[in-house]
Design an enzyme around this catalytic site. Structure first.
Site, PDB file in Angstrom:
ATOM      1  N   GLU A 158     115.369 -58.223  -5.370  1.00 56.90           N
ATOM      2  CA  GLU A 158     116.689 -57.866  -6.241  1.00 56.90           C
ATOM      3  C   GLU A 158     117.851 -58.743  -6.548  1.00 56.90           C
ATOM      4  O   GLU A 158     118.998 -58.284  -5.985  1.00 56.90           O
ATOM      5  CB  GLU A 158     116.984 -56.254  -5.980  1.00 56.90           C
ATOM      6  CG  GLU A 158     115.965 -55.206  -6.283  1.00 56.90           C
ATOM      7  CD  GLU A 158     116.590 -54.017  -6.083  1.00 56.90           C
ATOM      8  OE1 GLU A 158     117.492 -53.710  -5.452  1.00 56.90           O
ATOM      9  OE2 GLU A 158     116.192 -52.966  -7.032  1.00 56.90           O
ATOM     10  N   GLU A 234     108.891 -51.240  -8.096  1.00 51.18           N
ATOM     11  CA  GLU A 234     109.294 -49.993  -7.328  1.00 51.18           C
ATOM     12  C   GLU A 234     109.414 -49.010  -8.003  1.00 51.18           C
ATOM     13  O   GLU A 234     110.618 -48.769  -8.633  1.00 51.18           O
ATOM     14  CB  GLU A 234     110.776 -50.379  -6.563  1.00 51.18           C
ATOM     15  CG  GLU A 234     110.408 -51.472  -5.341  1.00 51.18           C
ATOM     16  CD  GLU A 234     111.788 -51.717  -4.648  1.00 51.18           C
ATOM     17  OE1 GLU A 234     112.724 -51.051  -4.594  1.00 51.18           O
ATOM     18  OE2 GLU A 234     112.138 -52.807  -3.905  1.00 51.18           O
TER      19      GLU A 234
HETATM   20  C1  GLA Z   1     115.923 -51.132  -3.900  1.00 50.84           C
HETATM   21  C2  GLA Z   1     115.460 -52.235  -2.959  1.00 50.84           C
HETATM   22  C3  GLA Z   1     114.391 -51.533  -1.773  1.00 50.84           C
HETATM   23  C4  GLA Z   1     115.139 -50.258  -1.470  1.00 50.84           C
HETATM   24  C5  GLA Z   1     115.410 -49.412  -2.721  1.00 50.84           C
HETATM   25  C6  GLA Z   1     115.843 -48.005  -2.257  1.00 50.84           C
HETATM   26  O1  GLA Z   1     115.070 -51.066  -4.973  1.00 50.84           O
HETATM   27  O2  GLA Z   1     114.582 -53.113  -3.515  1.00 50.84           O
HETATM   28  O3  GLA Z   1     114.248 -52.378  -0.790  1.00 50.84           O
HETATM   29  O4  GLA Z   1     116.315 -50.526  -0.617  1.00 50.84           O
HETATM   30  O5  GLA Z   1     116.092 -49.838  -3.524  1.00 50.84           O
HETATM   31  O6  GLA Z   1     115.138 -47.388  -1.465  1.00 50.84           O
END
Ligand code: GLA
Length: 586
Positions: A158, A234
């Site tokens: 991210e 995700e």
């Molecule tokens: C983001 C991050 C993950 C985690 C999620 C929340 O997507 O990429 O590593 O922190 O948020 O659980």
């Protein structure tokens, strides 16, 4: 040997369309003896792939170290994924977020203030290269192209939510390719604004991270990337908890309906988390969007598989959805069966301050030093200084919770969460400050910050210099055990325990067996079974139980140790069969 590629609409395994049905399991959050059990249950839900991050700071707890023992044996984990007939996705960061201490970046790296964070600053890149040099060979030889399970490799995490330093991303790509990574590289970002573009490079496959409104998010992703397979890297089917909040849950049917939208759209998915596991020891991260909020010990995440590996309603709802689109294995794991409960009493204890005072001290001539001056990067620290008189003692910031003692007597506590930085000291004497690093921020601009007492330390406006600071080393409890004396009987013979102290009890067991430790009547601290740090407990909740992985328990006598910071109303704890993660929003 196999090939894995990005087609115009599909991922291609040996040239054939392959839909990734992945579930996240972080090997470092699960006892290694339980890896196969969790991986198998993912396969039984209908998944064909396991995804994991790699936590740099766990593999390299100090400069020039690289550990792959026990729960850090990534190679073994990937081999077990392969043995179950599944594929693997590896996300080695170097930044991983993940509610993990400092988002996986080693705290020792930032003791040099010239080192950049998640950027192409040369000192940072050199350290990243050192890590990748040792990590990547483990992954390279386990790619599908070499007969292993790894089909995809993620670059950063991210990154579009943090920066847009393309040289940094390019450096990570070059490093991976040079080391022999030849499966497709991808990035994941939230499908908002320009994050997908900022967090990626041309030539890297772009994926989204989201937990709801799947149709809309996929459309956004498609606009940004007209070609290639759609993937939610995700799919947040649950969420994490911070201390002092309610326990987050999502409705199983609603989550399953979102999964159905994803699969019906032809998208690939990584369920985050399939099985969350536990932030054992001091490994939890924290959030800070103006208010510091440390993450709890459990990383149950309201995932399909509970923290102790039992299938939930969500597991079966997801399996039903997957079965509508793909074949699923006929066998399913059994639901939880109740186990006997037991009570354990602590019988002996050692005062924490007395024992810690025998540990090596770092004496610092100038202003109050950060906790990192000790060479320990998590847990507890003891600051000391003699004062001629009392007054108002203030700090720039307290990171993150500080208990103050004058000549051994408690005089108060300051908490970063409450923005507290000043305390009144009634008199002079030996000032001892027990500071807890409650977890390093894992998201946003505060990654990499120092812990401990942050200066200036002012007593009635005059700077206090010349502090000494000690790490409270809990890697072995031997010094505490050696100093432990029988607890005083108390008028009823059942009094509580005065903190800060480490107290010990023993219990018999038939052999390995999962259980949860319930600490009703205790306030705040850490619990240990046979020396293994189960993590933090705190009466403020929401979490009420700590997971005790079965393999920690021996047949015969076992030891329970409790580091209580404040005080307890009781000397007993209970082992129970099921978790209590606290009240949810309903
Ligand atoms: C983001 C991050 C993950 C985690 C999620 C929340 O997507 O990429 O590593 O922190 O948020 O659980």
């Amino acid at each position: 040997m196999h090939t894995f590629a990005i087609g115009s609409r599909d991922f291609l395994l040996d040239g054939q369309p392959f839909r990734i049905l992945s579930g996240a399991i972080h090997y470092f959050r699960v006892h290694p003896d339980l890896w196969t059990d969790r991986i198998r249950k993912a396969r039984q839900m209908g998944l064909n792939t396991i995804e994991t991050y790699v936590p740099w700071n766990a593999h390299s707890p100090a400069p020039d170290t690289f550990r792959t023992d026990g729960a850090l044996d990534l190679g073994r984990f990937l081999d077990l994924v392969a043995a179950e007939g599944m594929q693997a996705i590896v996300r080695p960061g170097p930044y991983i977020c993940a509610e993990w201490d400092n988002g996986g970046l080693p705290a020792w790296l930032f003791t040099d203030p010239s080192v950049g964070v998640r950027s192409s600053e040369p000192g940072y890149l050199a350290a990243v290269d050192g890590f990748m040099d040792r990590l990547l060979p483990i992954v390279v030889e386990r790619q599908v192209t070499r007969g292993g399970p790894v089909i995809l490799f993620q670059v950063e995490n991210e990154y579009g939510a943090y920066g847009s330093d393309k040289d940094y991303l390019q450096h990570l790509v070059d490093t991976a390719k040079r080391a022999g990574i030849d499966v497709p590289l991808f990035t994941c970002d939230q499908p908002f604004g320009t994050m997908i573009e900022d967090g990626s490079l041309p030539g890297l496959h772009k994926t989204g991270t989201f937990g709801s409104r799947a149709g809309e998010r996929l459309e956004f992703l498609r606009e940004r990337q007209p070609d290639g397979p759609l993937m939610c890297a995700e799919f947040w089917n649950g969420w994490f908890d911070n201390w002092g909040t309610h326990h987050h849950t999502t409705d199983a049917a609603a989550s399953a309906a979102e999964l159905d939208v994803l699969l019906s759209a032809g998208a690939s998915v990584n369920i985050y988390m399939f099985h969350g596991g536990t932030n054992f020891g001091f490994t939890n991260g924290a959030n800070d969007k103006g208010i510091y909020e440390p993450t709890i010990t459990s990383y149950d995440y309201d995932a399909p598989l509970t923290e102790d590996g039992h299938p939930t309603d969500k597991y079966f709802a997801f399996r039903d959805v997957i079965a509508r689109h793909f074949p699923v294995p006929p066998e399913t794991p059994a639901r939880r069966s109740p186990a006997p409960e037991s009570v354990v009493s602590v019988a002996a204890g050692a005062p924490l301050l007395d024992v810690t005072s025998t540990f090596p001290a770092v004496a610092v001539p100038g202003p109050v030093p950060p906790a990192e001056a000790t060479g320990q990067y998590s847990g507890f620290f003891l600051y000391e200084r003699r004062l001629r008189g009392g007054g108002v003692l203030s700090f720039g910031e307290v990171r993150d919770r500080a208990q103050f003692f004058l000549d051994g007597a408690p005089v108060g506590t300051l908490g970063r969460e409450h923005g507290e930085g000043s305390i009144v000291l009634p008199r002079g004497g030996l000032l001892q400050v027990l500071v807890e690093d409650q977890g390093r921020v894992n998201y946003g601009p505060r990654i990499g910050e120092a812990k401990g007492l942050v200066g200036p330390a002012l007593l009635d406006g005059t700077e206090l210099e010349e502090w000494s600071v000690r790490a409270v080393d809990l890697s072995s409890l031997d010094p505490f055990r050696a100093s432990a004396v029988e607890l005083p009987a108390g008028s009823s013979g059942r009094g509580g325990v005065a903190g800060p102290s480490v107290s010990f009890g023993s219990f018999e067991a038939d052999g390995p067996g999962d259980r949860y430790l319930r600490l009703d009547g205790w306030t705040k601290g850490n619990a240990f079974v046979n020396g293994f740090n189960l993590g933090r407990y705190w009466s403020r909740g929401p979490q009420r139980t700590l997971y005790v992985p079965g393999p920690l328990i021996r047949a015969g006598a076992n030891e329970l140790a409790i580091l209580e910071l404040q005080g307890s109303a009781t000397r007993t704890v209970r082992f129970v069969a099921a978790p209590d993660l606290g009240p949810d929003e309903k």
